[in-house]
Structures are given as structure tokens and as C-alpha cells.
Design an enzyme around this catalytic site. Structure first.
Site, mmCIF file in Angstrom:
data_model
loop_
_atom_site.group_PDB
_atom_site.id
_atom_site.type_symbol
_atom_site.label_atom_id
_atom_site.label_comp_id
_atom_site.label_asym_id
_atom_site.label_seq_id
_atom_site.Cartn_x
_atom_site.Cartn_y
_atom_site.Cartn_z
ATOM 1 N N LYS A 80 0.774 -0.948 -0.038
ATOM 2 C CA LYS A 80 0.023 0.035 0.107
ATOM 3 C C LYS A 80 0.900 1.131 -0.158
ATOM 4 O O LYS A 80 2.112 1.098 0.459
ATOM 5 C CB LYS A 80 -0.873 -0.026 1.430
ATOM 6 N N GLY A 177 -24.177 3.528 4.545
ATOM 7 C CA GLY A 177 -23.453 4.075 3.298
ATOM 8 C C GLY A 177 -24.172 3.425 1.900
ATOM 9 O O GLY A 177 -23.654 3.045 0.995
ATOM 10 N N GLY A 180 -23.687 4.495 -1.779
ATOM 11 C CA GLY A 180 -22.383 4.679 -2.239
ATOM 12 C C GLY A 180 -22.129 3.670 -3.577
ATOM 13 O O GLY A 180 -22.964 2.966 -3.926
ATOM 14 N N VAL A 182 -20.373 0.784 -3.694
ATOM 15 C CA VAL A 182 -20.620 -0.780 -3.384
ATOM 16 C C VAL A 182 -22.164 -0.801 -2.810
ATOM 17 O O VAL A 182 -22.829 -1.451 -3.298
ATOM 18 C CB VAL A 182 -19.648 -1.027 -2.191
#
Ligand code: NAD
Length: 353
Positions: A80, A177, A180, A182
Site C-alpha cells: 500500500k 452507506g 455509495g 458498493v
């Protein structure tokens, strides 16, 4: 404190600090493990308070990617990167070109995609100075629909285990959420499967339209934890299972797309104590990284992705079964299994050498 003494340092293979005064780039690139293949994971740009906060984040996130990628049984490792967002105005293209140069210095040991605060256009800029980027607009596209499909299949598996129900018909699910990338796809799958939905989001116009489309109930964003539902499905922020929220939950299962849902690892045991099953986030939400594999190798086509999503559900079931059998929190079972798989790959490599 040196990197080696940092509490989140976990024998990361490489940590690269990049500083480019011309563009204002200050980035940390962490390769946690390449035992199973090149490390793959996103680049996050955030206004970190200081470089220590950025280092903590990148060490944890890169380890998390190793765990996610190995649990999805992908031929890649985990890495990352984080960029400390420059203060004031900055030339975004120049910044990501400089990021690309830093990435190039890792010689393909780490391949970056976008993460929070970084767009496909930024990856296009980075692509000018390195080959080691994925998540390009002409690549595999938005991974969210595949993430949502994986989470949907995972919820079905977990509902069977935690509630003993073989279908989602009438199962009450509270989605945080919901509108969003997803969340909206997931809500479509859940509605089609006959679940009774309670939806929250801070985007109110989109929320009421989505709820109307699927005959769902709108819930205030702060009240989503209190819904008398069977399943709580976090698809917004991290750390939503914390000492303030945990006693408000009335559900039997927490399963959703958000990364880092547990504020601390101990929250897994706290859920278990309260009789609430938990689908480890980095297992159930791995559909996106599975989809990105198509950009690394043409063999990883749509059919391969479908097959991987199915295998992912067996892994999830195995984790929940082990957690039940051994009386251990599911998040710790997943961590142990991930570490074991990485160790097995390391041992196999040594043997072959
Ligand atoms: P997104 O930004 O599109 O969606 C997040 C939604 O949460 C937005 O609609 C936003 O309005 C809403 N939201 C923000 N704060 C809220 C609050 N306090 N209460 C209720 N709603 C709130 O992000 P996404 O791509 O859909 O990702 C959702 C989560 O899943 C993130 O945690 C992300 O890291 C994780 N995830 C995403 C993918 C992917 O493929 N996109 C893959 C793995 C994990």
C-alpha cells in the site's frame, strides 16, 4: 522511533520514503509481502497530521492487503502507499508523475491502484513514469459492482450460518452507506433476494430515490445502529463497531463492504460475547481486488473472477465454522489463517530454492 520499532511494523519487506520538493510529493510506499507474488494495493492521499500518522496507516494497510489477497487466494502479495496531501494548491499531474517515479524505484515489487483520495485520472498521470499501476480508466473499470456481488454472496453464507436461513427472503438488513458505489449495487441484489431493507446515507436525495426504487425504509444516519434488524451491513466508514455503537446493535450478524469495520481487534471478541457473528471485512469485500487482477494478466477474465468469488464464500464459511467450533472471534481466526497461508507459501518457496 525507527520503522523497525514501530508497533505496526510486521516484518514488512520494504518501506520507501519518497520526498520530492519540486512537486511537494511526500509519500510512503510499503511492501508487506511478496511471498505469493508482487505486492498489490491502493495508493491513498490524505491530509495526515504528521508523518508518523502516515507511517502507521501505510504499515497497517499494507499488512491488511497481504491478508486480503491471500484469503482470496490470489497470486499476489500485499502493499500500500500513502501520500501526505500537500497543503494549499498543487499540480496534481506533476505530483502523481513524481509518485510514479517512486513506484518505479521498487522495480515492480509493488503495483498500485487507487484508494481513498486518488482517482483513475491520477493513476493515468502516474502511468507516464511507471508501468506498475492498475485501476486505469481503460482497464477493468470500477470494481464496486464485483465487490458488491461478493458481499451479497457472503451475506447469504453468513445468514445461513448465523440465522439458520437458507434464503434472504424477509431477512431484515440495515445498510449503512447505501447509496455509495458498493452500497447501491448491494442494495439491488438484497432487494431482489427479498430482504427487508433499512437504509442510511448522508446523501439524502439519493437515499430517498434508492429506498423508493426498492421499497426500503429510510433510517437516519445516526439511528442505523439501533434498527431492530437481523444483519448490520456497514458500507461507508471504518471503525463503526466501537465501544459507543456495539451495545446499540440488535442484530445477529455484522457483514458488509467497509474496510476496517472493527475499531480495534478486541471488538471481534466483544461482538462474539454479545452473540453477534462477524464476517471479517477483508475476506467478504475482496471482490474488488479479484476484479483488478484482470489488468495484471489476461487469463484473469470474467469467468475466472466468478470462480474466485465462489471460492471466497467457501473461505468465509470455513472461518465462521472454525470460529464457532473453537469459540474464537472470527476476525482472529481470519488473521491466523492469513498468516498461516503466507507462512506456507514462504516455506514452499524455501523448499523449492
Ligand atoms: P463510496 O464513497 O462510494 O460510498 C460510501 C457511502 O457512504 C457514500 O454514499 C457516503 O455518502 C456514505 N456515507 C459517508 N458517511 C456516512 C455516514 N456517516 N453514515 C452513512 N453513510 C455515510 O465508497 P465505496 O467505494 O462504495 O466503498 C464503501 C466502503 O467499502 C469503504 O469503506 C471502502 O473502503 C470499502 N471497499 C470498497 C471497495 C470497492 O470496490 N469500491 C472494495 C473493498 C472495500
Amino acid at each position: 522511533m525507527s520503522v523497525f520499532d514501530h508497533p505496526s511494523f510486521d516484518d514488512h519487506e520494504k518501506v520507501l520514503f519518497a520526498d520530492d520538493p519540486v512537486t511537494g510529493l511526500r509519500a510512503i510506499l510499503a511492501v508487506h509481502s511478496t511471498v505469493r507474488g508482487p505486492a498489490v494495493g491502493g495508493c491513498r492521499m490524505w491530509a495526515y497530521e504528521d508523518s508518523h500518522a502516515a507511517l502507521t496507516d501505510v504499515l497497517r494497510l499494507s499488512q491488511g492487503m497481504s491478508y486480503k489477497n491471500v484469503m482470496a487466494d490470489l497470486p499476489i502479495g500485499g502493499g500500500k502507499s500513502v501520500i501526505i496531501r500537500p497543503k494549499g494548491d498543487f499540480d496534481r499531474v506533476a505530483l502523481f508523475e513524481a509518485f510514479g517515479r517512486a513506484l518505479e524505484a521498487l522495480n515492480g515489487n509493488y503495483i498500485s491502484a487507487e484508494d481513498v483520495g486518488v482517482s483513475p485520472a491520477d493513476m493515468v498521470a502516474a502511468r507516464r513514469t511507471t508501468r506498475h499501476v492498475v485501476g486505469l480508466p481503460d482497464g477493468t473499470g470500477d470494481p464496486s459492482p464485483v465487490t458488491a456481488k461478493g458481499v451479497f454472496l457472503g451475506i447469504k453464507v453468513c445468514v445461513q450460518k448465523a440465522l439458520g436461513k437458507s434464503s434472504l427472503e424477509g431477512v431484515k438488513i440495515a445498510v449503512q452507506g447505501a447509496t455509495g458505489h458498493v452500497g447501491s449495487h448491494l442494495v439491488g441484489h438484497l432487494a431482489e433476494a427479498g430482504a427487508e431493507l433499512f437504509l442510511a446515507d448522508i446523501n439524502e436525495p439519493a437515499l430517498s430515490a434508492l429506498a423508493q426504487k426498492h421499497g426500503a425504509t429510510v433510517v437516519d444516519k445516526d439511528a442505523i445502529y439501533d434498527v431492530d434488524a437481523d444483519v448490520f451491513t456497514p458500507c461507508a466508514l471504518g471503525a463503526v463497531i466501537n465501544p459507543e455503537t456495539i451495545d446499540r446493535l440488535k442484530v445477529k450478524l455484522v457483514a458488509g463492504a467497509a474496510n476496517n469495520q472493527l475499531a480495534t481487534r478486541e471488538m471481534g471478541a466483544e461482538l462474539m460475547k454479545r452473540g453477534i457473528a462477524y464476517a471479517p471485512d477483508y475476506v467478504i469485500n475482496a471482490g474488488g481486488i479479484i476484479n483488478v487482477m484482470g489488468e495484471l494478466d489476461a487469463r484473469f477474465d470474467a469467468k475466472w473472477v466468478e470462480g474466485k468469488l465462489v471460492t471466497l464464500q467457501s473461505t468465509l464459511a470455513e472461518i465462521l465454522d472454525t470460529a464457532e467450533r473453537e469459540g474464537k472471534p472470527a476476525n482472529l481466526v481470519a488473521d491466523e489463517l492469513a498468516r498461516q497461508r503466507i507462512e506456507d507459501a514462504r516455506a514452499g518457496k524455501k523448499e523449492a530454492a
